[in-house]
Design a protein around this motif. Structure first.
Motif, PDB file in Angstrom:
ATOM      1  N   LEU A 194       0.828  -1.206   0.000  1.00  0.00           N
ATOM      2  CA  LEU A 194       0.000   0.000   0.000  1.00  0.00           C
ATOM      3  C   LEU A 194       0.866   1.262   0.000  1.00  0.00           C
ATOM      4  O   LEU A 194       0.512   2.285  -0.586  1.00  0.00           O
ATOM      5  N   LEU A 195       2.022   1.172   0.649  1.00  0.00           N
ATOM      6  CA  LEU A 195       2.927   2.323   0.730  1.00  0.00           C
ATOM      7  C   LEU A 195       3.359   2.804  -0.662  1.00  0.00           C
ATOM      8  O   LEU A 195       3.606   3.981  -0.865  1.00  0.00           O
ATOM      9  N   GLY A 221       1.543   2.897  -3.200  1.00  0.00           N
ATOM     10  CA  GLY A 221       0.457   3.620  -3.839  1.00  0.00           C
ATOM     11  C   GLY A 221       0.278   5.047  -3.334  1.00  0.00           C
ATOM     12  O   GLY A 221      -0.472   5.816  -3.919  1.00  0.00           O
ATOM     13  N   ILE A 222       0.969   5.410  -2.259  1.00  0.00           N
ATOM     14  CA  ILE A 222       0.826   6.777  -1.751  1.00  0.00           C
ATOM     15  C   ILE A 222       1.533   7.739  -2.696  1.00  0.00           C
ATOM     16  O   ILE A 222       2.704   7.549  -2.998  1.00  0.00           O
ATOM     17  N   PRO A 223       0.835   8.757  -3.179  1.00  0.00           N
ATOM     18  CA  PRO A 223       1.452   9.689  -4.137  1.00  0.00           C
ATOM     19  C   PRO A 223       2.659  10.388  -3.516  1.00  0.00           C
ATOM     20  O   PRO A 223       2.665  10.676  -2.313  1.00  0.00           O
ATOM     21  N   SER A 224       3.668  10.672  -4.331  1.00  0.00           N
ATOM     22  CA  SER A 224       4.905  11.200  -3.774  1.00  0.00           C
ATOM     23  C   SER A 224       4.717  12.579  -3.160  1.00  0.00           C
ATOM     24  O   SER A 224       5.423  12.955  -2.239  1.00  0.00           O
ATOM     25  N   VAL A 259       2.417  13.431  -1.271  1.00  0.00           N
ATOM     26  CA  VAL A 259       2.015  13.231   0.130  1.00  0.00           C
ATOM     27  C   VAL A 259       3.246  13.009   1.002  1.00  0.00           C
ATOM     28  O   VAL A 259       3.370  13.581   2.089  1.00  0.00           O
ATOM     29  N   TYR A 260       4.183  12.186   0.496  1.00  0.00           N
ATOM     30  CA  TYR A 260       5.445  12.005   1.227  1.00  0.00           C
ATOM     31  C   TYR A 260       6.146  13.348   1.409  1.00  0.00           C
ATOM     32  O   TYR A 260       6.668  13.663   2.465  1.00  0.00           O
ATOM     33  N   MET A 284      10.477   6.244   0.946  1.00  0.00           N
ATOM     34  CA  MET A 284       9.766   5.972  -0.303  1.00  0.00           C
ATOM     35  C   MET A 284      10.277   4.733  -1.026  1.00  0.00           C
ATOM     36  O   MET A 284       9.518   4.079  -1.736  1.00  0.00           O
TER      37      MET A 284
END
Lengths: 271, 294
Positions: free
Chosen positions: B118-119, B121-124, B126-127, B161
């Protein structure tokens, strides 16, 4: 019967919305984040008065505005500066005058800097606030990215003939610059009145002249520029009407800290 | 009757094959077009503006008003954040991979694996946003960095990431090892730790190399997350807590406003071309590592 009425209302609704969608004149404007608040407000007011016109406004920086309008990707390119001579075919519509402020973090209690001090700070010759009458605190220089009109105006009207050092941090929009200056101890940067007025940052006086519209009007305060809404070829139709609306709406100009060009008691070419 | 069915299936087969061939052809065409476009635009700095490749690669003087397109600062910036990310994230990721494959109870591994995937799939952005709001103030308050924008911050964000990539791929490479390896080692009296370090890690090394290289590839190409925390200063970082810029951040920061045909645009294209070359070299390394395994 009731159902029919509802159906009819629905159909009318659909037909109205589709005709509206097809009859719409749509105008796109992008560029300068200094001019953005004014264009956004004006777009809202203009659309309210002319429901058939749809105006979409975005930022990106003056360089982006110039580029995109030159490439005919948008109708209006917002810019703090006149386009460079290498870009041809653009018509310059000056809509307002904007002042810019050198801003510092409020904890520094610095209220005034001489032009020489500002030049030294941005050239990297001075690195601690105690060298310019402030507390013992490292200076954090925050620049705008290359392509920012605000940066060009700053270099031309305040820093010249010195040069801005490339070592500092750089942020790409007026809003970001202000929030970083607010949060970072020792920070100094520059941004348009439209962004800085009323924010918890200190707008320092330059050589004792306060950063106010009144001082821009008389020409006593050096850090200002015309705002340009560039079009590819002469503006026509709704685009022209909208540009005229922006430059003539005293209420919106004042609200966003812009100055009507006709109010200026001084003028500059090539700014 | 039979012949008509045969003919029809023959025809559908022909159509299907044509469609598949066209898809493959399109991909090849798109790749060739990108390569051609970037190599034409990316070499204009040298052939149109007549700067030397050496100056572009090794000069830290990036001042376009003064006609200096040196990209050394950004190349070094990219290398440093990537190395930072892989040094921090690499061993950590492999350790978690070992844990999932060898140590964790099956139930736990089954839960953890999708969570880690799932990690990815988090848009960059957001990171980057998390880095800007959590990491930057933390670094500002607890280190010598006056602003908090720093190489270290960008490296940490990147390390997080690349974790999912490294974890998943290293777990896969452990899972693909034959059980006989573990059984043999344990039967000889080795402890579980000895088995992992002396037997499984060396046997999985080429798979782990692939995991790390793909992690590096992700780190090199990452843009938005870094741009928000690295400070975008056109200067070599003064220490690990100093601000700097990378190839990707300078491209995304300046490309929209670069005038067409200007030296700035050419220099940015050259940097994009350089990134493409780096990516291709990394892919070749992956292929090399995989070939060694078989």
């Amino acid at each position: 019967m009731k159902r029919n009425a509802a159906l009819a209302a629905l159909l009318v609704g659909i037909s109205v919305s589709t005709t509206a969608a097809f009859a719409d004149t749509s105008i796109t404007a992008a560029g300068s984040t200094a001019l953005l608040p004014l264009v956004k407000d004006a777009a809202g007011a203009y659309q309210a008065a002319n429901p058939s016109v749809k105006i979409s406004v975005s930022g990106g920086g003056s360089g982006t505005g110039i580029n995109q309008v030159a490439a005919k990707a948008i109708d209006i390119g917002d810019s703090d500066i006149v386009p460079p001579p290498t870009v041809t075919g653009l018509v310059d519509n000056k809509v307002a005058v904007i002042g810019f402020a050198v801003i510092v973090n409020p904890d520094l209690k610095v209220k005034n800097l001489t032009r020489k001090q500002i030049q030294d700070i941005f050239a990297g010759n001075v690195t601690n606030w105690n060298q310019v009458g402030g507390p013992d605190q490292k200076i954090v220089v925050i620049n705008r990215t290359r392509g920012s009109g605000t940066r060009v105006v700053f270099e031309k009207t305040v820093i010249a003939p010195e040069k801005v050092t490339e070592g500092g941090l750089s942020e790409d929009a007026t809003g970001t610059v202000i929030s970083v200056v607010k949060q970072t101890p020792g920070a100094i940067s520059y941004a348009a009145f439209s962004g800085t007025h009323g924010q918890p940052v200190v707008e320092v006086a330059i050589d004792g002249v306060a950063a106010t519209e009144a001082n821009v009007i008389t020409g006593k305060y050096p850090f200002w520029s015309y705002e340009h809404m560039l079009t590819n070829g002469p503006a026509t139709g709704e685009v022209k009407k909208f540009i005229d609306f922006v430059s003539s709406n005293t209420e919106l100009l004042n609200k966003n800290s812009f100055i009507k060009i006709s109010d200026m008691k001084t003028s500059e070419t090539n700014r | 009757m039979i012949s008509s069915i045969a003919r029809r299936s023959h025809r559908t087969e022909r159509i299907a094959l044509t469609v598949i061939r066209m898809c493959a052809g399109f991909v090849i065409l798109a790749m060739a077009a990108i390569l051609l476009y970037l190599s034409v635009e990316g070499t204009k700095t040298f052939f149109v503006d007549h700067f030397s490749l050496l100056q572009f690669l090794f000069s830290p003087d990036y001042d376009l008003d003064d006609n200096h397109p040196g990209a050394a600062i950004f190349i070094v910036g990219t290398l440093l954040v990537t190395v930072f990310a892989i040094v921090v994230g690499g061993p950590f990721g492999i350790a978690v991979g070992v844990f999932l494959s060898e140590i964790a109870p099956k139930r736990m591994a089954q839960l953890l694996k999708p969570a880690i995937e799932l990690l990815v799939g988090i848009p960059s952005v957001v990171y980057g946003w998390l880095g800007l709001t959590l990491l930057v103030p933390l670094i500002r308050d607890h280190t010598s960095s006056p602003s908090g924008f720093s190489l270290a911050g960008a490296g940490i964000v990147l390390a997080i990431m690349i974790l999912p990539t490294v974890i998943s791929l290293s777990e896969d490479s452990f899972n693909s090892l034959p059980p006989s390896l573990r059984e043999g080692s344990l039967a000889l009296g080795a402890t579980r730790f000895q088995t992992i370090v002396r037997v499984l890690l060396p046997s999985a090394s080429s798979g782990l190399a692939v995991a790390l290289i793909l992690g590096i590839a992700r780190a090199v190409g990452e843009t938005l997350a870094i741009q928000l925390v690295i400070g975008n200063a056109t200067a070599f970082p003064k220490g690990i807590f100093g601000p700097t810029a990378t190839l990707t951040t300078v491209i995304v920061g300046e490309m929209p406003s670069a005038t067409q045909g200007s030296l700035q645009e050419h220099a940015l294209f050259s940097m994009a071309f350089l990134l493409l070359i780096i990516a291709m070299v990394l892919i070749l390394l992956v292929r090399f590592a995989l070939r060694k395994r078989t």
